[in-house]
Scaffold this active site. Structure first.
Site, short mmCIF file in Angstrom:
data_model
loop_
_atom_site.label_atom_id
_atom_site.label_comp_id
_atom_site.label_asym_id
_atom_site.label_seq_id
_atom_site.Cartn_x
_atom_site.Cartn_y
_atom_site.Cartn_z
N HIS A 158 11.34 7.56 0.41
CA HIS A 158 11.65 6.54 -0.40
C HIS A 158 12.52 6.47 -1.03
O HIS A 158 13.04 6.85 -1.62
CB HIS A 158 10.40 5.80 -0.58
CG HIS A 158 10.33 4.45 -0.50
ND1 HIS A 158 11.56 3.72 -2.04
CD2 HIS A 158 9.89 3.21 -0.81
CE1 HIS A 158 11.02 2.72 -2.07
NE2 HIS A 158 10.06 1.88 -1.11
N ASP A 171 6.01 11.80 -5.52
CA ASP A 171 5.41 10.20 -5.59
C ASP A 171 4.51 9.64 -4.84
O ASP A 171 4.03 9.84 -3.37
CB ASP A 171 7.03 10.20 -4.59
CG ASP A 171 6.68 8.49 -3.86
OD1 ASP A 171 6.12 8.05 -4.12
OD2 ASP A 171 7.90 8.10 -3.46
N GLN A 182 1.56 5.61 -1.69
CA GLN A 182 1.03 5.88 -0.99
C GLN A 182 -0.35 6.56 -0.84
O GLN A 182 -0.62 6.72 0.13
CB GLN A 182 2.05 5.87 0.12
CG GLN A 182 3.06 4.63 0.33
CD GLN A 182 3.53 3.69 0.91
OE1 GLN A 182 1.82 2.83 0.69
NE2 GLN A 182 4.09 2.91 -0.05
N LYS A 219 0.27 -1.40 -6.07
CA LYS A 219 -0.06 -1.11 -4.42
C LYS A 219 -1.88 -1.13 -4.32
O LYS A 219 -1.89 0.15 -3.21
CB LYS A 219 0.52 0.14 -3.57
CG LYS A 219 2.16 -0.28 -3.69
CD LYS A 219 3.01 0.91 -3.33
CE LYS A 219 4.43 0.52 -3.04
NZ LYS A 219 5.08 -0.16 -2.19
N CYS A 276 12.89 0.74 2.94
CA CYS A 276 13.40 1.63 2.42
C CYS A 276 13.98 3.03 2.63
O CYS A 276 13.30 3.63 1.45
CB CYS A 276 12.81 1.30 0.73
SG CYS A 276 12.48 -0.74 0.09
#
Lengths: 145, 416
Positions: free
Chosen positions: B122, B199, B202, B225, B365
């Site tokens: 991202h 990261d 997600q 999220k 993104c």
């Protein structure tokens, strides 16, 4: 409760779909006097416009680009519409087009086929797609005397 | 027992209609909806407890401080980090990564040092490193993907070498859905003494995540999220790292003693939480963590794999539709990016919206990855706990309409 029919037919008028599938004046103009490019960074639509000028009028216009049906059909129709017009006429046209899209005004008569984009005014997030090529055109015309 | 239909009743927004139809919310990779418990926690905080934390002597300040700090512990427990390392609250995952880039990167990177990342990052895990690279003279190296969206591990082995100082990668892709073999890559990094940032924006919301099993040094993710409010990000760091770093932002809350020329810093994690933090949203995030913990993250994951498998099977039957990423549903998160021949993603999303179906269109993104897929934009549907099979069908039907609209345009034009 009846489920209303989706309202996207107003957006995707036949003329728009035709120009999207079969764009007019797509490519470069080797003799272009004026050129500008622009993009909608949020959605990635890109348009470049080139203009051949003759005695204060746009002799020919061509575009290159990529993006959604609205942005690309708008660019295609723009190149047909502005050919043969003076810079002042084109500026008035751009203004009328923007007023139809942004303010929801009924299409001015001089817009002709461009009235096909009237339905875009009901889809606020897509207005910038239809306006992109006209903004690029106006930037190109800033180079005109 | 995981029951998506019962779960739906906890989400007031799912009663909404959009363009005259029931909302089908399939933009969960962008942000998830909030259960009543989270909304109530937010209101309860402001109604009964509102006070600034960490410096008050009065009852409200003590209660608010305790509630805020309890969420820090809850967050650590959620990622298997209880009593191990530190949790810092930020504004979002982006800020968490920027914190590491600035406070760790600028102090530790020298000209010629290498930062290894992947083409599926991202922008939030690319741009901060570009900024740091420009300041320090460090160099970025990208691990590529194969045609199915899996990282090229052979290439990773070649790229991660003696000059590598940092390996930073996404756990689960927000575009192609790929779940990366983080533990394997972290092991490569450990062998060369490089620090590993993951990261987890997600992955933490969608599957069991354990920082020890991942073997990472930093983990970044966002509350919004995973049922929580916007404005709260998490940075977890392994023991010792934050202690050795200089502060990211200066101000109140992060100091020990302030003198005219120089100050000393508060202990970790407060050293990295300058100013009044987002108290209310952190406390409400606690309710989101409770909600997910009660469901069980392994059940959340199983539900998403089931929906993803169903959606892949259904969408593959549509003419001209290509799904990007791994073919096997259990190799990916509940994220489906796709392209339809002759229909631009923005047109797909507009038509879907007219049926009440919320999907994302664009580069998500992740321009480097989108270009790597040979696209300028893609459409994306992403699932969460409250999605049900009927919504997959609603998506498929909306896509069928989109295909039909643009076919019609094509055939009429061709007749002329």
């Amino acid at each position: 409760m009846a489920i209303p029919e989706p309202q996207f037919d107003e957006l995707y008028r036949e003329l728009i779909l035709q120009h999207y599938r079969h764009p007019r004046n797509r490519g470069r103009l080797p003799g272009a006097a004026l050129r500008a490019e622009g993009a909608n960074p949020v959605c990635g639509d890109e348009v470049t416009i080139e203009l051949e000028m003759n005695d204060g009028r746009i002799a020919r216009a061509a575009f290159e680009g990529q993006g959604c049906s609205i942005s690309q059909a708008s660019a295609s129709m723009l190149t047909e519409t502005v050919a043969g017009k003076t810079v002042a006429e084109v500026r008035r046209l751009a203004d009328a087009f923007e007023r139809m899209l942004v303010n929801g005004e009924p299409p001015a008569p001089e817009l002709g086929d461009l009235e096909a984009f009237q339905g875009v005014s009901k889809f606020p997030v897509r207005v910038k797609c239809a306006l992109l090529s006209w903004k690029v055109l106006q930037r190109a015309l800033e180079g005109a005397a | 027992m995981f029951d998506a239909r019962a779960i739906r009743r906890d989400f007031p927004i799912l009663e909404r209609r959009v363009n005259g139809r029931p909302l089908v919310y399939l933009d969960n990779a962008a942000t998830t909806q909030k259960p009543r418990a989270v909304i109530d926690a937010l209101v309860r905080y402001y109604t009964t407890m509102n006070a600034n934390i960490h410096r008050g002597i009065h009852t409200l300040a003590i209660e608010a401080t305790e509630a805020y700090e309890a969420v820090r512990e809850k967050t650590a427990r959620f990622i298997g980090a209880e009593g191990y390392g530190a949790v810092v609250f930020t504004r979002n995952a982006t800020e968490s990564i920027n914190l590491v880039a600035r406070a760790w990167g600028e102090a530790n990177l020298r000209p010629g040092d290498e930062i290894v990342l992947t083409v599926m990052e991202h922008h939030s895990n690319i741009v901060p490193w570009q900024l740091v690279a420009r300041k320090t003279g460090a160099v970025l190296r990208y691990i590529d993907i194969d045609e199915e969206g899996h990282l090229l591990l052979e290439q990773a082995r070649e790229l991660i070498g003696p000059r590598t100082r940092l390996v930073t990668l996404v756990h689960a892709s927000n575009v192609v859905g790929t779940i990366n073999p983080v533990a394997e890559i972290a092991e490569m990094a450990r062998r060369v003494g490089a620090v590993v940032l993951v990261d987890g924006a997600q992955s933490v919301p969608h599957m069991p995540v354990d920082v020890r099993a991942l073997g990472c040094d930093f983990l970044a993710f966002s509350a919004h999220k995973m049922l929580g409010p916007t404005g709260v990000g998490v940075l977890w760091a392994a023991p010792g790292l934050l202690e050795a770093m200089e502060p990211f932002l200066g101000g109140g809350e992060m100091i020990a003693i302030v003198r005219p020329e120089e100050s000393t810093w508060a202990d970790v994690p407060h050293k990295f939480e300058a100013g009044t933090p987002n108290i209310a949203d952190v406390i409400a995030f606690g309710a989101a963590l409770d909600y997910l913990a009660a469901l069980g993250m392994e059940h959340v994951r199983a539900h998403e794999v089931e929906l993803t498998a169903l959606a892949m099977e259904r969408l593959r039957r549509l003419p001209g539709l290509t799904i990007f990423g791994p073919r096997e549903p259990d190799a990916r998160g509940g994220v489906l990016s796709f392209a339809i021949d002759g229909v631009h993603p923005h047109d797909v999303a507009t038509i879907a919206d007219s049926f009440g179906v919320a999907i994302r269109a664009g580069h998500h993104c992740a321009q480097i990855l989108t270009r790597r897929l040979g696209q300028s934009a893609t459409s994306r549907a992403s699932f969460y706990i409250y999605n049900v099979p009927e919504e997959v069908e609603a998506l498929a039907e909306a896509l069928e309409h989109a295909i039909e609209v643009f076919r019609r345009g094509d055939s009429r034009a061709a007749v002329r």
